[in-house]
Design an enzyme around this catalytic site. Structure first.
Site, PDB file in Angstrom:
ATOM      1  N   ASP A  41       9.929  -4.692   7.153  1.00  0.00           N
ATOM      2  CA  ASP A  41       8.773  -3.822   7.544  1.00  0.00           C
ATOM      3  C   ASP A  41       8.786  -3.223   8.899  1.00  0.00           C
ATOM      4  O   ASP A  41       8.049  -3.904   9.812  1.00  0.00           O
ATOM      5  CB  ASP A  41       7.423  -4.555   7.006  1.00  0.00           C
ATOM      6  CG  ASP A  41       7.088  -4.457   5.798  1.00  0.00           C
ATOM      7  OD1 ASP A  41       7.803  -4.049   4.922  1.00  0.00           O
ATOM      8  OD2 ASP A  41       5.988  -5.318   5.554  1.00  0.00           O
ATOM      9  N   ARG A  99      14.621   0.878   0.019  1.00  0.00           N
ATOM     10  CA  ARG A  99      14.978  -0.251   0.534  1.00  0.00           C
ATOM     11  C   ARG A  99      15.675  -1.365  -0.518  1.00  0.00           C
ATOM     12  O   ARG A  99      15.402  -1.422  -1.494  1.00  0.00           O
ATOM     13  CB  ARG A  99      13.587  -0.830   0.944  1.00  0.00           C
ATOM     14  CG  ARG A  99      12.824   0.126   2.027  1.00  0.00           C
ATOM     15  CD  ARG A  99      11.907  -0.845   2.777  1.00  0.00           C
ATOM     16  NE  ARG A  99      10.776  -1.449   2.297  1.00  0.00           N
ATOM     17  CZ  ARG A  99       9.812  -2.130   2.968  1.00  0.00           C
ATOM     18  NH1 ARG A  99       9.933  -2.050   4.210  1.00  0.00           N
ATOM     19  NH2 ARG A  99       8.964  -2.558   2.205  1.00  0.00           N
ATOM     20  N   ASP A 126       1.980 -11.162   6.912  1.00  0.00           N
ATOM     21  CA  ASP A 126       2.355 -10.357   5.654  1.00  0.00           C
ATOM     22  C   ASP A 126       3.692  -9.712   5.945  1.00  0.00           C
ATOM     23  O   ASP A 126       4.350  -8.728   5.222  1.00  0.00           O
ATOM     24  CB  ASP A 126       1.213  -9.562   5.255  1.00  0.00           C
ATOM     25  CG  ASP A 126       0.987  -8.516   6.534  1.00  0.00           C
ATOM     26  OD1 ASP A 126       0.175  -8.985   7.520  1.00  0.00           O
ATOM     27  OD2 ASP A 126       1.084  -7.412   6.444  1.00  0.00           O
ATOM     28  N   ASN A 127       4.396  -9.700   7.434  1.00  0.00           N
ATOM     29  CA  ASN A 127       5.629  -9.178   7.796  1.00  0.00           C
ATOM     30  C   ASN A 127       6.567 -10.161   7.856  1.00  0.00           C
ATOM     31  O   ASN A 127       7.688  -9.786   8.727  1.00  0.00           O
ATOM     32  CB  ASN A 127       5.445  -8.169   8.946  1.00  0.00           C
ATOM     33  CG  ASN A 127       4.468  -7.087   8.656  1.00  0.00           C
ATOM     34  OD1 ASN A 127       4.488  -6.440   7.608  1.00  0.00           O
ATOM     35  ND2 ASN A 127       3.786  -6.232   9.571  1.00  0.00           N
ATOM     36  N   ASP A 174      -3.339   6.994   1.633  1.00  0.00           N
ATOM     37  CA  ASP A 174      -2.441   7.985   0.662  1.00  0.00           C
ATOM     38  C   ASP A 174      -1.118   7.564   0.114  1.00  0.00           C
ATOM     39  O   ASP A 174      -0.727   7.962  -0.848  1.00  0.00           O
ATOM     40  CB  ASP A 174      -2.308   9.301   1.206  1.00  0.00           C
ATOM     41  CG  ASP A 174      -1.536   9.308   2.650  1.00  0.00           C
ATOM     42  OD1 ASP A 174      -0.747   8.481   2.824  1.00  0.00           O
ATOM     43  OD2 ASP A 174      -1.808  10.296   3.327  1.00  0.00           O
ATOM     44  N   GLY A 175      -0.674   6.190   0.544  1.00  0.00           N
ATOM     45  CA  GLY A 175       0.594   5.723  -0.022  1.00  0.00           C
ATOM     46  C   GLY A 175       1.793   6.281   0.746  1.00  0.00           C
ATOM     47  O   GLY A 175       2.847   6.218   0.061  1.00  0.00           O
ATOM     48  N   GLY A 201       0.673  -0.969  -0.089  1.00  0.00           N
ATOM     49  CA  GLY A 201       0.171   0.152   0.065  1.00  0.00           C
ATOM     50  C   GLY A 201       0.908   1.187   0.068  1.00  0.00           C
ATOM     51  O   GLY A 201       0.366   2.421  -0.248  1.00  0.00           O
TER      52      GLY A 201
END
Length: 672
Positions: A357, A255, A347-348, A197-198, A164
Site C-alpha cells: 500500500d 499488483r 491495515d497496511n 469512488d474506488g 475500498g
C-alpha cells in the site's frame, strides 16, 4: 493493433454477460488444464495472457459474502460485511484505457515471456494489457472480490475498512509451482469504498507502480507492480487539500504478491474498542479466525504447519514469531535505504512481511530522523525514526487480534524476545555492508553508525548520496588524503538557508502556556502541521519559554497532553539551540564546521576500515570486495519526488516515455 482492439472491444459486452454472476460461487478451481479450458470459453479471448491459470484458493478456503440483491450497482454499495473475509465485486469500466508501462520482471513471475521484437506484436500485447489490466474485461478464471479488514489508523481503531479501491482478481499458478495473487488497484467501488469512488488517479498510480518495482531492486521485500494503465475517465481530487479540486485521469495498477492479507485481516473480530466504540464486523466469529489462521499458516508458512500440525497453540506461536522477525527485518531495510512509509496503520502491514500500500511515501533527501512524508500526519506519528517503534506497536495489535487462538501473554513474550533483537541485528548487518565492513564485526560498529547519522543530520547531508560517496574512500599507504572526499561530502550538504529552515521551531510556547492558563491567545504565523512562533528579536526568548514549559510539565499533566510528551519539549529545545547557532554563522563558517564534523568521523571510519583490512590476506582483494559490497548496497538512485513528478507530468500530457525511462533508471534490468 487496430484490428485487435476492435475485436476485443466488440466482445467486451459479451465477456461481462458470460462471466459468473455476482454471488454465485463456482466449483473449486484446480491448477490444471481443465480449469483453464473452462475459462477459455469466455470472450474476449486473451492471446498473450491466455496461459495464465487461476486457482483461487483464498475464495475456497475463506468465507465469501454473497452481495445482497438489488439494482445495478447495489453490490458495491458501502455496507458492513459481517461473517466474511471477501465480498464479490465487479470492476467498473474505464473510457479508452491505455497502457502507461509494463514491468517485465514482475510479469515474468507469472510465467509471461519477454516482449517480442516485432513492433506490431508489441502493440497487440499492449492493447491486451490495457484491456485486461484496467478491469474492462476479465481473464478466464478470474473471480473479482474485495477483501474485508479492519485497522488501527494513527493509533485509533477505525472499525471496518477493507479494499475500498483494490480488487482481488485471483491467484495464478505457474509452471514452477508458485502462486501469485493478482490485484487491480483503482478498478472501481466496492462495499468498502465508504463515500469514495474506488478510483485511483494517474498521479498516485505512477508513484505506486514505480516505487513497488524500485523497492524490489533495492532488495526490500515488497509487493510488485506488473502494469499501470490510464484512461480518459476522470475523477475530482483536491491535490493539495487547499479547497481547489480538479479533474484528474483515472488509472489502475496491476499488483502482484503471494497475498495481500494484512494484520487488519485478523482485526475483523475485534469487540467494541474502549476509546472509539467501534467494533469489527465479525465480532464473536472465532470459527472464522481459526479458518483464517489455518489458511494463512498452511498456505504461506507450510513448514510451520508441518512442524506443529498436532498443536495449534504452538503452531500459532511459531507463526507469530516468524511474522515478528519478518516485520523487524522489513523495517530495518526501510531504515537502511531512507524509506518512509507514511501510513503505517495496522491495515497496511503485510502478514508475510512485505511493503504494501504505497500511499503517501517518500525517500529521505537531507537526513532528518523526524522527517514526515504524509501531510495528514500532523502529530508526526509516522516519522522516519519512529517506524521501528510503530511496527512493534502494530505487532502488539496483531497479537491482540489472534486471541484466544494464541494467548496474549505468550505473544507478548515472543514480541519482547524477538523484535528489537532481530531489528538491531539486521539493521547493523545492512549498515556494515553499506559501509564496506566485509570481514569483521566489532562491538563499536553501532556507535560508528550512530555518529555517522548524527554527522549527516548536523551537516544536512543527503542520505543516499553520502553512502555513495563513501565507497570512494580508500585506505592504505596508496590512499589519497581527506581533501577530496571532504570536498565531495560537504558539497552535497545543506546550505545555511536550508538548515535554518530545517531547524526552525515547530511550536509556540506562548500559545501552549496560554492554553494551559486559559488566557487570551496571541496570533501565530500559520504553518501546515506545526505551530510557529511570531517574529522574534532575541533567540534566547523561546529557549527560556521552553525551559519554563519543561519545568511546568513536570507537575502539569494538561501541558503534557497538549505537547504529547517531555520528549517533544526536549527536541524543541534542541531545535531552538541549533537555530540560534545557525543564526550566528556565515556560509564560510558553516563550510568550515561541516568539514570539521566530517573529518572527525572519517578518521574514526578509516581506523575501523584498517581493522577490517587486517584480517584480509590480500589487501587489493579486500578493497575490491569492499567497493563491490558497497555498490551493491548503496543505490545511486531512489525514487525522489522530483523524479516521480517529472514522470507524472509527462504522462498527464500523454507522454509515457518518461515513466518508462524512470523505470529503467530505478530498475536497470528493464529495457528502455
Amino acid at each position: 493493433m487496430a484490428s485487435l482492439k476492435a475485436t476485443l472491444g466488440a466482445s467486451f459486452a459479451a465477456a461481462r454477460t458470460l462471466s459468473p454472476p455476482l454471488g454465485c460461487r463456482p466449483l473449486p478451481a484446480l491448477c490444471s488444464a481443465s480449469a483453464a479450458a473452462r475459462g477459455a470459453a469466455m470472450d474476449p479471448a486473451p492471446r498473450w495472457l491466455a496461459g495464465l491459470r487461476f486457482d483461487n484458493r483464498a475464495l475456497r478456503e475463506l468465507p465469501v459474502e454473497t452481495p445482497p440483491p438489488g439494482p445495478e450497482g447495489a453490490p458495491s454499495t458501502p455496507r458492513l460485511v459481517p461473517g466474511a473475509c471477501f465480498s464479490r465485486v465487479r470492476p467498473a469500466p474505464l473510457r479508452q484505457p491505455r497502457l502507461v508501462a509494463l514491468s517485465e520482471p514482475a510479469l515474468a513471475l507469472l510465467g509471461l515471456g519477454p516482449p517480442p521484437d516485432d513492433h506490431a506484436a508489441r502493440d497487440a500485447r499492449e492493447a491486451e494489457a490495457a484491456l485486461f489490466f484496467s478491469g474492462n474485461a476479465l481473464l478466464p478464471g478470474a473471480e473479482p472480490a474485495a477483501h474485508c479488514y479492519c485497522g488501527h489508523q494513527f493509533g485509533q481503531f477505525a472499525g471496518q475498512l477493507g479494499d475500498g479501491a483494490a480488487m482481488y482478481l485471483g491467484e495464478v499458478c505457474t509452471a514452477a509451482g508458485e502462486r501469485w495473487e493478482l490485484q487491480l488497484k483503482g478498478a472501481g467501488p466496492t462495499p468498502f469504498s465508504r463515500q469514495a469512488d474506488g478510483r485511483k488517479v494517474l498521479r498516485s498510480s505512477i508513484r505506486e507502480f514505480l516505487c513497488s518495482e524500485a523497492m524490489f531492486h533495492l532488495g526490500v521485500p515488497t509487493t510488485r507492480a506488473g502494469a499501470c494503465v490510464t484512461s480518459q475517465s476522470t475523477v475530482v481530487r483536491d491535490v493539495f487539500y487547499d479547497g481547489n479540486p480538479k479533474q484528474e485521469p483515472c488509472a489502475v495498477v496491476l499488483r502482484v504478491a503471494p497475498t495481500f492479507l494484512r494484520f487488519g485481516s485478523f482485526e475483523i473480530f475485534k469487540p467494541a474498542d474502549e476509546h472509539t466504540g467501534r467494533a469489527g464486523p465479525s465480532v464473536g466469529r472465532n470459527d472464522i479466525r481459526v479458518q483464517m489462521l489455518d489458511y494463512v499458516v498452511g498456505t504461506f508458512y507450510p513448514e510451520i504447519q508441518a512442524a506443529h500440525a498436532s498443536d495449534s497453540v504452538q503452531r500459532n506461536a511459531a507463526f507469530f514469531r516468524e511474522v515478528t522477525r519478518r516485520t523487524a527485518r522489513l523495517v530495518a531495510e526501510w531504515q537502511c535505504v531512507g524509506f518512509c512509509h507514511g501510513v503505517l496503520n495496522t491495515d497496511n502491514m503485510s502478514i508475510v512481511g512485505l511493503t504494501i500500500d504505497y500511499g503517501p511515501f517518500g525517500f529521505l533527501d537531507r537526513y532528518d530522523p523526524d522527517h514526515v512524508c504524509n501531510a495528514s500526519d500532523n502529530a508526526g506519528r509516522y516519522t522516519y525514526s519512529k517506524q521501528p517503534e510503530v511496527c512493534r506497536w502494530n505487532l502488539r495489535k496483531l497479537a491482540e487480534a489472534l486471541e484466544p487462538e494464541l494467548p496474549l501473554a505468550l505473544a507478548e513474550a515472543i514480541l519482547a524476545e524477538e523484535y528489537d533483537a532481530e531489528f538491531r541485528r539486521h539493521y547493523l548487518h545492512k549498515m556494515r555492508r553499506k559501509l564496506g565492513l566485509v570481514r569483521t564485526e566489532q562491538e563499536e560498529d553501532a556507535a560508528l553508525v550512530a555518529r555517522l547519522l548524527e554527522t549527516m543530520q548536523l551537516t544536512g547531508a543527503d542520505f543516499t548520496n553520502t553512502f555513495c560517496l563513501l565507497s570512494s574512500f580508500l585506505v592504505g599507504l596508496e590512499a589519497p588524503g581527506l581533501d577530496d572526499i571532504l570536498t565531495a561530502l560537504t558539497t552535497q550538504c545543506a546550505s545555511l538557508e536550508e538548515l535554518r529552515l530545517a531547524f526552525r521551531p515547530q511550536m509556540d510556547p506562548r500559545i501552549v502556556i496560554t492554553k494551559v492558563s486559559g488566557g487570551p491567545r496571541p496570533r501565530p504565523q500559520p504553518v501546515v502541521g506545526a505551530l510557529m512562533p511570531a517574529k522574534r528579536t532575541h533567540a534566547a526568548t523561546p529557549r527560556r519559554q521552553l525551559s519554563m514549559m519543561l519545568m511546568l510539565a513536570q507537575s502539569n499533566p494538561q501541558l503534557f497532553a497538549l505537547l504529547g510528551s517531555q520528549t517533544n519539549i526536549t527536541k524543541e529545545l534542541e531545535r531552538v539551540e541549533q537555530q540560534s547557532r545557525l543564526e550566528q554563522l556565515s556560509p564560510a563558517e558553516l563550510l568550515s564546521m561541516n568539514k570539521d564534523h566530517w573529518a572527525t568521523w572519517l578518521q574514526e571510519y578509516r581506523a575501523r576500515l584498517e581493522k577490517d583490512r587486517e584480517g584480509a590476506g590480500d589487501a587489493a582483494a579486500w578493497q575490491a570486495e569492499r567497493v563491490r559490497t558497497m555498490h551493491a548496497n548503496n543505490p545511486k538512485h531512489v525514487l525522489r519526488n522530483y523524479i516521480a513528478h517529472r514522470a507524472i507530468e509527462a504522462a498527464e500530457n500523454g507522454d509515457f516515455s518518461e515513466a518508462r525511462a524512470c523505470l529503467s533508471l530505478l530498475c536497470p534490468w528493464v529495457p528502455q
